[in-house]
Design an enzyme around this catalytic site. Structure first.
Site, PDB file in Angstrom:
ATOM      1  N   ASP A   8      54.972  30.162  38.773  1.00  0.00           N
ATOM      2  CA  ASP A   8      55.889  31.316  39.293  1.00  0.00           C
ATOM      3  C   ASP A   8      55.266  32.350  40.236  1.00  0.00           C
ATOM      4  OD1 ASP A   8      54.706  32.541  37.162  1.00  0.00           O
ATOM      5  OD2 ASP A   8      56.475  33.925  36.702  1.00  0.00           O
ATOM      6  N   GLU A 162      54.398  38.679  25.321  1.00  0.00           N
ATOM      7  CA  GLU A 162      53.552  38.567  26.406  1.00  0.00           C
ATOM      8  C   GLU A 162      54.960  38.114  27.631  1.00  0.00           C
ATOM      9  OE1 GLU A 162      52.453  36.049  29.719  1.00  0.00           O
ATOM     10  OE2 GLU A 162      53.288  35.302  27.932  1.00  0.00           O
ATOM     11  N   HIS A 237      45.380  36.778  34.942  1.00  0.00           N
ATOM     12  CA  HIS A 237      45.715  36.040  33.761  1.00  0.00           C
ATOM     13  C   HIS A 237      45.765  34.346  34.183  1.00  0.00           C
ATOM     14  CE1 HIS A 237      47.618  39.474  32.045  1.00  0.00           C
ATOM     15  NE2 HIS A 237      48.222  39.755  33.142  1.00  0.00           N
ATOM     16  N   ASP A 238      46.578  33.916  34.922  1.00  0.00           N
ATOM     17  CA  ASP A 238      46.932  32.567  35.172  1.00  0.00           C
ATOM     18  C   ASP A 238      45.575  31.646  35.565  1.00  0.00           C
ATOM     19  OD1 ASP A 238      49.524  33.044  34.552  1.00  0.00           O
ATOM     20  OD2 ASP A 238      50.092  33.065  36.784  1.00  0.00           O
TER      21      ASP A 238
END
Ligand code: BDR
Ligand code: CA
Length: 310
Positions: A8, A162, A237-238
């Site tokens: 996303d 989260e 993060h990703d």
């Protein structure tokens, strides 16, 4: 390694796409999108922009679910801005969305090559849950799935939850409950992937269009993380969930059972991680740390390998 990235974008999703494109061992079979950080339309455009910058001209970008299974869509524009990818000057993508639906793309791609495809899920788990319900054989047919989501210590949307799991807890419950080889890369890991000034200097040194774009994305993302989370340096993060499958030594894991809270008044979207008693009852690999130097080297080398023209 054949990979489908469900995402996303989202600043850190875009960085994960750069990592996938630039790493010599990763073959990106497709990028699927799900509403999360922004609306489906915007994250799909953003995936096309990231694919354009990354030079992934022939990789299908396929749009998927436009909202969670049961809940209303709650986007993260306070972090990712109005476009979902605010910061750099807008780029006209030369990659365009492919026909079809993300759920079918995931099913067809995985079932066509049993045991060969790794799923990397970087957004709310809506597409993946629907794919499992439509084709339960998916769980046996994938090589494994690596998820950026959850945590075993804290949340970032609520004290317990989260964002990706909080956004669609029912979907996450389906995905964490399926019988497959699942790695959870949660905030406990990703809060060690901090884009400090020192890290920024490494990317500035690369002086390529992709590195410059990454730097502009991170400048915006640093400011919003400061304002919203009072973090001095933002957590990227990703890409950690992709790094965990490219080089498992970068994200050490422990075996644990993970259940998703869907009913709690204060805890909906929490990942309840049991490292003890029930660790063997439906076990997952749960990330417990990050080799940060190795992570940033992996990312910097991948970005350095990206094409200089777009
Ligand atoms: C996750 O939430 C999103 O905003 C980021 O892209 C990441 O996938 C972190 O909680
Ligand atoms: Ca994401």
């Amino acid at each position: 390694m054949k990979v489908v990235i469900d995402c996303d974008p989202g600043h850190d999703d875009a960085v994960a796409i750069l990592l996938a494109a630039g790493h010599p061992d990763v073959d990106v079979l497709g990028i699927t999108t799900v509403a999360g950080n922004q609306t489906l339309e915007r994250v799909t455009t953003n995936a096309c922009v990231a694919a354009t910058v990354a030079g992934l001209r022939d990789v299908p970008v396929v749009a998927g679910s436009n909202g969670p299974l049961l809940r209303r869509l709650r986007i993260a524009d306070s972090i990712h801005g109005e476009s979902g990818l605010d910061g750099p000057a807008p780029i006209e993508p030369t990659v365009h969305p492919a026909a079809g639906h993300a759920v079918d793309f995931i099913i067809d791609t995985v079932l066509a090559q049993p045991g060969e495809v790794t799923l990397v899920a970087l957004g709310p788990l809506t597409n993946v849950a629907i794919a499992l319900r439509k084709a339960p054989a998916l769980a046996q047919a994938v090589d494994r799935i690596s998820i950026m989501g959850g945590s075993w210590t804290r949340g970032n949307m609520t004290p317990a939850a989260e964002f990706n799991v909080w956004a669609d807890p029912e979907a996450a419950a389906v995905v964490f409950g399926a019988p497959w080889d699942l790695t959870m890369v949660g905030l406990d890991v990703t809060h060690q992937a901090l884009y400090t000034d020192e890290v920024a200097a490494r990317f500035e040194g690369l002086a390529s269009p992709a590195a410059r774009w990454l730097g502009e994305l991170m400048a915006f993302y640093r400011d919003t993380n400061r304002a919203v989370h009072q973090m001095g340096a933002p957590p990227v993060h990703d890409p950690c969930a992709l790094a965990a499958v490219i080089d498992p030594s970068i994200v050490p894991t422990r075996e644990a059972r993970v259940d998703v809270e869907t009913a709690g008044t204060h805890t909906a979207g929490m990942t309840v991680v049991d490292f003890g008693r029930r660790a063997d009852a439906g076990s997952h690999h749960v990330g417990v740390g990050l080799e940060a130097d190795a992570f940033w080297s992996l990312l910097a080398n991948a970005v350095a390998a990206l094409p200089l023209e777009r």
